[in-house]
Design a protein around this motif. Sequence first.
Motif, PDB file in Angstrom:
ATOM      1  N   TYR A 112       0.730  -1.160   0.082  1.00 49.28           N
ATOM      2  CA  TYR A 112       0.054   0.077   0.018  1.00 49.28           C
ATOM      3  C   TYR A 112       0.890   1.269  -0.173  1.00 49.28           C
ATOM      4  CZ  TYR A 112       0.839   0.449   4.977  1.00 49.28           C
ATOM      5  OH  TYR A 112       1.679   0.439   6.209  1.00 49.28           O
ATOM      6  N   VAL A 113       0.103   2.177  -0.532  1.00 46.76           N
ATOM      7  CA  VAL A 113       0.806   3.783  -0.419  1.00 46.76           C
ATOM      8  C   VAL A 113      -0.116   4.611  -0.075  1.00 46.76           C
ATOM      9  CG1 VAL A 113       1.904   5.500  -1.890  1.00 46.76           C
ATOM     10  CG2 VAL A 113       2.344   3.282  -2.387  1.00 46.76           C
ATOM     11  N   ASN A 114       0.372   5.289   1.202  1.00 45.97           N
ATOM     12  CA  ASN A 114      -0.661   6.456   1.898  1.00 45.97           C
ATOM     13  C   ASN A 114       0.101   7.708   1.732  1.00 45.97           C
ATOM     14  OD1 ASN A 114      -2.574   4.385   2.494  1.00 45.97           O
ATOM     15  ND2 ASN A 114      -1.814   4.156   4.639  1.00 45.97           N
ATOM     16  N   THR A 115      -0.702   8.764   1.816  1.00 39.25           N
ATOM     17  CA  THR A 115      -0.062  10.117   1.906  1.00 39.25           C
ATOM     18  C   THR A 115      -0.559  10.678   3.409  1.00 39.25           C
ATOM     19  OG1 THR A 115      -1.900  11.030   0.693  1.00 39.25           O
ATOM     20  CG2 THR A 115       0.099  10.632  -0.476  1.00 39.25           C
ATOM     21  N   ILE A 116       0.301  11.241   4.055  1.00 35.29           N
ATOM     22  CA  ILE A 116      -0.173  11.982   5.441  1.00 35.29           C
ATOM     23  C   ILE A 116       0.229  13.386   5.296  1.00 35.29           C
ATOM     24  CG2 ILE A 116       0.308  11.728   7.883  1.00 35.29           C
ATOM     25  CD1 ILE A 116       1.038   8.965   7.400  1.00 35.29           C
ATOM     26  N   GLN A 117      -0.576  14.180   5.855  1.00 35.19           N
ATOM     27  CA  GLN A 117      -0.447  15.421   5.904  1.00 35.19           C
ATOM     28  C   GLN A 117      -0.792  16.109   7.110  1.00 35.19           C
ATOM     29  OE1 GLN A 117      -2.747  17.715   3.164  1.00 35.19           O
ATOM     30  NE2 GLN A 117      -0.980  18.739   2.153  1.00 35.19           N
ATOM     31  N   SER A 127       3.237  16.704   1.735  1.00 35.67           N
ATOM     32  CA  SER A 127       2.848  15.506   2.085  1.00 35.67           C
ATOM     33  C   SER A 127       3.839  14.611   2.430  1.00 35.67           C
ATOM     34  CB  SER A 127       1.804  14.941   1.320  1.00 35.67           C
ATOM     35  OG  SER A 127       0.761  15.666   0.985  1.00 35.67           O
ATOM     36  N   ILE A 129       4.634  10.581   2.167  1.00 37.21           N
ATOM     37  CA  ILE A 129       4.214   9.343   1.597  1.00 37.21           C
ATOM     38  C   ILE A 129       4.908   8.054   2.427  1.00 37.21           C
ATOM     39  CG2 ILE A 129       4.433   7.900  -0.497  1.00 37.21           C
ATOM     40  CD1 ILE A 129       4.812  10.348  -2.077  1.00 37.21           C
ATOM     41  N   LYS A 130       3.669   7.279   2.713  1.00 33.29           N
ATOM     42  CA  LYS A 130       4.233   5.785   3.413  1.00 33.29           C
ATOM     43  C   LYS A 130       3.928   5.010   2.516  1.00 33.29           C
ATOM     44  CE  LYS A 130       3.559   7.123   8.170  1.00 33.29           C
ATOM     45  NZ  LYS A 130       3.588   6.474   9.541  1.00 33.29           N
ATOM     46  N   VAL A 137       7.294  -0.616   6.885  1.00 40.47           N
ATOM     47  CA  VAL A 137       6.597   0.867   6.277  1.00 40.47           C
ATOM     48  C   VAL A 137       7.979   1.967   6.129  1.00 40.47           C
ATOM     49  CG1 VAL A 137       5.223   2.783   6.719  1.00 40.47           C
ATOM     50  CG2 VAL A 137       4.538   0.430   7.437  1.00 40.47           C
ATOM     51  N   GLU A 139       9.117   5.776   4.599  1.00 39.03           N
ATOM     52  CA  GLU A 139       8.535   7.054   4.526  1.00 39.03           C
ATOM     53  C   GLU A 139       9.483   7.840   3.478  1.00 39.03           C
ATOM     54  OE1 GLU A 139       7.908   9.261   7.930  1.00 39.03           O
ATOM     55  OE2 GLU A 139       6.535   8.037   8.628  1.00 39.03           O
TER      56      GLU A 139
END
Length: 148
Positions: A112-117, A127, A129-130, A137, A139
Amino acid sequence: MTQTIKEPKQQISPNAVKVWRISDAITYFITLCILIVLLYLQHYYDWKNWVGVILYFIVILVIISSIVEIIFVPIYRQKTWRYDVDEKYIQLKYGGVFMKTHLIIPMTKVQYVNTIQGPLLRKFGLSTIKIGTMASVHEIPAIPEKKA
């Protein structure tokens, strides 16, 4: 058959320096406030003298550490962070004087790929990116929102 992988070239945003400085300043400010309260309590309740000596020593260490962390470390981190994404691999290269890290993550292992802000990143249009794999995980910090 050997395959050569090019070194990662993409840098994280220069605004990352500002975000890291603000974040570190907030952290060190809270730490110093707690230490000042402890020093006040030490004088008010007449704790043992060695407690005051240790607290003053910790305050001096925190001030020196904050100067280094706020002024020098963010610039160095931004200049040494590199990443690259292609159809086969994600490369992350970062590190410093004591330990350098160069990760190559095969796209087949990415789950998976998530963005966190957070609020600071949002203010500067960045942002994080994880990238999740089966084992861990990873980053990529402070990427411009449009790129992320």
